[in-house]
Design a protein around this motif. Structure first.
Motif, PDB file in Angstrom:
ATOM      1  N   SER A 111       0.827  -1.210   0.000  1.00  0.00           N
ATOM      2  CA  SER A 111       0.000   0.000   0.000  1.00  0.00           C
ATOM      3  C   SER A 111       0.859   1.256   0.000  1.00  0.00           C
ATOM      4  O   SER A 111       0.536   2.256  -0.656  1.00  0.00           O
TER       5      SER A 111
ATOM      6  N   GLY B  39       2.641   1.573  -3.464  1.00  0.00           N
ATOM      7  CA  GLY B  39       1.732   1.879  -4.566  1.00  0.00           C
ATOM      8  C   GLY B  39       0.883   3.101  -4.357  1.00  0.00           C
ATOM      9  O   GLY B  39      -0.075   3.333  -5.108  1.00  0.00           O
TER      10      GLY B  39
ATOM     11  N   GLY C  47      -4.955   3.913 -11.407  1.00  0.00           N
ATOM     12  CA  GLY C  47      -5.950   2.858 -11.322  1.00  0.00           C
ATOM     13  C   GLY C  47      -5.583   1.637 -12.145  1.00  0.00           C
ATOM     14  O   GLY C  47      -5.888   0.501 -11.756  1.00  0.00           O
TER      15      GLY C  47
ATOM     16  N   SER D  30      -3.275  -0.450 -10.271  1.00  0.00           N
ATOM     17  CA  SER D  30      -4.044  -1.132  -9.231  1.00  0.00           C
ATOM     18  C   SER D  30      -4.671  -2.408  -9.775  1.00  0.00           C
ATOM     19  O   SER D  30      -4.663  -3.449  -9.109  1.00  0.00           O
TER      20      SER D  30
ATOM     21  N   SER E 136      -2.813  -3.097  -5.131  1.00  0.00           N
ATOM     22  CA  SER E 136      -4.110  -2.935  -5.781  1.00  0.00           C
ATOM     23  C   SER E 136      -5.045  -2.012  -4.998  1.00  0.00           C
ATOM     24  O   SER E 136      -5.866  -1.311  -5.575  1.00  0.00           O
TER      25      SER E 136
ATOM     26  N   PRO F 241      -4.417   2.961  -4.128  1.00  0.00           N
ATOM     27  CA  PRO F 241      -5.093   4.215  -4.485  1.00  0.00           C
ATOM     28  C   PRO F 241      -6.289   4.532  -3.588  1.00  0.00           C
ATOM     29  O   PRO F 241      -6.522   5.696  -3.245  1.00  0.00           O
ATOM     30  N   THR F 242      -7.027   3.516  -3.194  1.00  0.00           N
ATOM     31  CA  THR F 242      -8.180   3.729  -2.308  1.00  0.00           C
ATOM     32  C   THR F 242      -7.731   4.227  -0.942  1.00  0.00           C
ATOM     33  O   THR F 242      -8.285   5.193  -0.393  1.00  0.00           O
TER      34      THR F 242
END
Length: 215
Positions: free
Chosen positions: A37, A40, A45, A48, A87, A90-91
């Motif tokens: 995390s 990245g 996206g 991800s 993955s 970004p969230t």
């Protein structure tokens, strides 16, 4: 240190040994997820999506290495955690910037949720195989619902999706912790760890969506 006698054919591993080893793997996977995390956090996206596909491939590859290479299976489990971190990066980066309090709230709620449901699943003597099938089909319906909401506006669809997801993964958590108690094979520890980690991750993301909502 790992005892080679634990993987001898026919060896019945004590439940507490399997539990300790599985949860150690869960913790290690979570640590690599956190690293992924962080690495990245500035990715797009598309990156991800690549991370998610790579994590899925690692899960599939673990089936091929189980019983053949313990080191290979554990390496794939670690890679799975790392790629899942990439993955979801970004969230997490979005909420860290926009609403960091939601991350702490989601983390605390996830710990309580998994602790309560995991304890219940580990302790129950009732056969949960029927619940497993129900949760599987419910998850497929939830995925279909999520796809529909991309094209059709449904009031409070995000909240409905998250609450339904928590109900479904409450079932999966019960099931996975019961499997952890019933399993007699130490070689199942990496797969159990991956499954429990996915329960934790999905519950965290559902809570994050709930606490991070801005109505």
């Amino acid at each position: 240190m790992y005892d080679a006698t634990l993987s001898r054919p026919g060896y019945r591993v004590p439940a507490n040994t399997l539990f300790a080893q599985t949860m150690t793997y869960v913790a290690g996977t979570a640590g690599l997820f956190a690293l992924g995390s962080y690495l990245g956090r500035n990715l797009t996206g598309f990156a991800s999506l690549i991370g998610f596909v790579a994590a899925f491939v690692c899960l599939l590859a673990m089936r091929a290495t189980t019983g053949r290479s313990r080191a290979g299976t554990l390496a794939l489990l670690g890679a799975f955690g790392l790629f899942m971190g990439v993955s979801v990066a970004p969230t997490i980066a979005y909420y860290a910037a926009a609403n960091p309090q939601a991350l702490w709230q989601a983390g605390g709620a996830t710990a309580l949720f998994i602790g309560a449901l995991g304890s219940a699943g580990y302790a129950t003597r009732r056969d949960l195989s029927g619940l497993s099938r129900a949760c599987f089909w419910a998850l497929l319906v939830l995925i279909l619902f999520g796809i529909v909401t991309i094209f059709v506006r449904i009031p409070h669809s995000s909240l409905i999706y998250s609450i339904a997801g928590l109900v479904i993964f409450a079932g999966f958590t019960l099931i996975d912790f019961q499997r952890l108690r019933r399993s007699q094979n130490i070689e199942s520890a990496p797969f159990l760890a991956a499954s429990i980690f996915l329960d934790i991750l999905n519950v965290f993301l559902f809570f994050l969506n709930i606490f991070g909502r801005r109505d």
